[in-house]
Design a protein around this motif. Structure first.
Motif, PDB file in Angstrom:
ATOM      1  N   LYS A 258       0.606   3.943 -10.741  1.00  0.00           N
ATOM      2  CA  LYS A 258       0.370   3.018 -11.415  1.00  0.00           C
ATOM      3  C   LYS A 258      -1.107   3.141 -12.229  1.00  0.00           C
ATOM      4  CE  LYS A 258      -0.868  -1.848 -11.233  1.00  0.00           C
ATOM      5  NZ  LYS A 258      -2.244  -1.806 -11.269  1.00  0.00           N
ATOM      6  N   ASP A 259      -1.176   3.195 -13.608  1.00  0.00           N
ATOM      7  CA  ASP A 259      -2.551   3.255 -14.421  1.00  0.00           C
ATOM      8  C   ASP A 259      -2.754   4.814 -13.919  1.00  0.00           C
ATOM      9  OD1 ASP A 259      -2.330   0.900 -15.577  1.00  0.00           O
ATOM     10  OD2 ASP A 259      -3.159  -0.139 -13.854  1.00  0.00           O
ATOM     11  N   GLY A 260      -2.229   5.615 -13.647  1.00  0.00           N
ATOM     12  CA  GLY A 260      -2.635   7.143 -13.400  1.00  0.00           C
ATOM     13  C   GLY A 260      -2.941   7.232 -11.799  1.00  0.00           C
ATOM     14  N   HIS A 261      -2.610   6.354 -11.015  1.00  0.00           N
ATOM     15  CA  HIS A 261      -3.027   6.391  -9.637  1.00  0.00           C
ATOM     16  C   HIS A 261      -1.898   5.939  -8.748  1.00  0.00           C
ATOM     17  CE1 HIS A 261      -7.471   6.706 -10.587  1.00  0.00           C
ATOM     18  NE2 HIS A 261      -7.143   5.634 -11.527  1.00  0.00           N
ATOM     19  N   PRO A 262      -1.635   6.827  -7.514  1.00  0.00           N
ATOM     20  CA  PRO A 262      -0.636   6.442  -6.699  1.00  0.00           C
ATOM     21  C   PRO A 262      -0.912   4.994  -5.999  1.00  0.00           C
ATOM     22  CG  PRO A 262      -1.720   8.465  -6.003  1.00  0.00           C
ATOM     23  CD  PRO A 262      -2.365   7.913  -7.014  1.00  0.00           C
ATOM     24  N   HIS A 263       0.266   4.193  -6.032  1.00  0.00           N
ATOM     25  CA  HIS A 263       0.219   2.909  -5.663  1.00  0.00           C
ATOM     26  C   HIS A 263       1.237   2.359  -4.821  1.00  0.00           C
ATOM     27  CE1 HIS A 263       0.060  -1.445  -6.629  1.00  0.00           C
ATOM     28  NE2 HIS A 263       1.472  -1.499  -6.372  1.00  0.00           N
ATOM     29  N   ARG A 264       0.800   1.744  -3.742  1.00  0.00           N
ATOM     30  CA  ARG A 264       1.657   1.298  -2.809  1.00  0.00           C
ATOM     31  C   ARG A 264       1.406  -0.290  -2.427  1.00  0.00           C
ATOM     32  NH1 ARG A 264       4.799   4.658   0.323  1.00  0.00           N
ATOM     33  NH2 ARG A 264       5.027   3.289   1.928  1.00  0.00           N
ATOM     34  N   SER A 265       2.399  -1.165  -2.462  1.00  0.00           N
ATOM     35  CA  SER A 265       2.000  -2.528  -2.010  1.00  0.00           C
ATOM     36  C   SER A 265       3.512  -3.263  -1.767  1.00  0.00           C
ATOM     37  CB  SER A 265       1.391  -3.065  -3.404  1.00  0.00           C
ATOM     38  OG  SER A 265       1.202  -4.496  -3.280  1.00  0.00           O
ATOM     39  N   PRO A 266       3.212  -4.053  -0.711  1.00  0.00           N
ATOM     40  CA  PRO A 266       4.476  -4.737  -0.463  1.00  0.00           C
ATOM     41  C   PRO A 266       5.052  -5.606  -1.237  1.00  0.00           C
ATOM     42  CG  PRO A 266       2.500  -5.578   0.831  1.00  0.00           C
ATOM     43  CD  PRO A 266       2.047  -4.599   0.099  1.00  0.00           C
ATOM     44  N   ASP A 267       4.190  -6.016  -2.393  1.00  0.00           N
ATOM     45  CA  ASP A 267       4.738  -7.055  -3.253  1.00  0.00           C
ATOM     46  C   ASP A 267       5.515  -6.388  -4.437  1.00  0.00           C
ATOM     47  OD1 ASP A 267       2.740  -6.126  -4.913  1.00  0.00           O
ATOM     48  OD2 ASP A 267       2.106  -7.941  -5.551  1.00  0.00           O
ATOM     49  N   THR A 268       5.631  -5.059  -4.453  1.00  0.00           N
ATOM     50  CA  THR A 268       6.345  -4.146  -5.313  1.00  0.00           C
ATOM     51  C   THR A 268       7.770  -4.746  -5.531  1.00  0.00           C
ATOM     52  OG1 THR A 268       4.564  -2.485  -5.128  1.00  0.00           O
ATOM     53  CG2 THR A 268       6.653  -1.928  -6.391  1.00  0.00           C
TER      54      THR A 268
END
Length: 341
Positions: free
Chosen positions: A192-202
């Motif tokens: 996301k936006d060029g960076h790895p992204h981890r979130s429980p709300d995805t």
């Protein structure tokens, strides 16, 4: 002639006349019921063979006209006046439907005293079932890749609307050649936006395919939605643009038609129909200014087809993709359109 013979003849005549009267009454009742089913401007419907690979081009959709064939997949000549054309129904009922290259996907509901059970059913060219998969929630979106080799679907695991924040979705993909199932896109890596992204709300929903590896989908996280490009082989999703929902890729692969949230819109239907140029990320508002909640289909590289609420359920409409022109109704009491052939 004896008195007994006369009485016997009289009895037979009474029985014959009574039977004829009963037949007339029953026929009239049947005709009345048929007229009731097609009253109030309902489109004419007839059972018949429906194929996903017709000789000429056809428009297929979920038939919403009242009667015994409601929710069945119907087809009409693509060049006909769809509002009045007689539709042929093939006997398969779906909550959501899509087809490409002779492969169909039908999201179905099975009703019982214990509650509804949902399945994704893959259909062959003659609407025969090839495979079915249990669904974790209420059906929402369905798509097939241009080759017919991949199918995808989205369900609501909780909640039944995209308009609020109290919902979660599950989006799955299957290879129709091997039946290998990707149960949820949540197992993919997200950039996301060029960076790895981890979130429980995805959350993910609304897949549209470019080919048998590349696809697009909505990614939602942190109260925002994004257009994400997926790579099935690499199992990655990368965000490209904000405020994009239920994307649909044009046949030439250059643009995305989608739902965009706009300021000042009603809370329950906050979207309008837009088109995004993937090369420049330029957004174009279409001529369809009514509240919009569907995943668009492209009739060709210049024309959009979609469903809107009507006086008897949903109607199918069309509008130019470049923002010009005026929306036009294609078919009444219809939803989930696909062009065949």
């Amino acid at each position: 002639m004896t008195t007994r013979a006369r009485l016997l003849i009289l009895l037979i005549a009474v029985l014959v006349l009574g039977g004829a009267a009963t037949a007339v009454v029953l026929r009239a009742a049947g005709d009345s019921a048929q007229r009731a089913q097609t009253s109030a401007g309902d489109p004419p419907v007839r059972p018949g063979p429906v194929t996903l690979t017709p000789a000429g081009r056809q428009l297929a959709f979920r038939n919403l006209a009242m009667g015994p064939h409601q929710d069945e997949i119907a087809a009409v000549d693509a060049d006909a006046d769809h509002a009045d054309a007689e539709r042929t129904v093939g006997g398969v009922k779906c909550m959501r439907f899509y087809a490409a290259a002779g492969t169909g996907i039908c999201l179905q509901a099975q009703h019982s005293a214990l509650g509804d059970i949902y399945h994704a059913v893959i259909l062959d060219r003659n609407l025969h079932e090839l495979h079915r998969f249990p669904l974790a929630g209420v059906p929402s979106r369905a798509r097939v890749s241009p080759s017919g080799h991949l199918a995808a679907w989205t369900v609501f695991v909780s909640g039944e609307s995209y308009s609020g924040g109290g919902f979660s979705t599950r989006t799955s993909l299957v290879d129709t050649r091997t039946w290998k199932l990707t149960d949820t896109l949540e197992t993919f890596s997200v950039v996301k936006d060029g960076h790895p992204h981890r979130s429980p709300d995805t959350n993910f929903w609304g897949v549209t395919f470019a080919d048998d590896n590349r696809f697009y989908a909505t990614l939602a996280t942190g109260g925002q939605t994004y257009l994400a490009q997926g790579d099935l082989g690499a199992r990655t999703l990368t965000t490209l643009h904000q405020n994009v929902e239920c994307p649909s890729l044009s046949p030439d692969g250059t643009r995305i038609a989608y739902k965009k949230r706009v300021p000042g819109a009603a809370a329950d239907t906050p979207w309008r129909l837009y088109v995004l140029d993937l090369a420049t990320m330029t957004e174009t508002a279409t001529a369809e200014t009514r509240p919009f909640d569907d995943q668009v289909m492209w009739a060709d590289d210049t024309t959009l087809v979609y469903a809107l609420p009507g006086s008897h359920g949903w109607d199918v409409w069309t509008a130019p993709a470049d923002g010009t022109g005026t929306p036009r109704k294609l078919a009444e009491q219809a939803a989930s359109p696909s062009y065949l052939g």
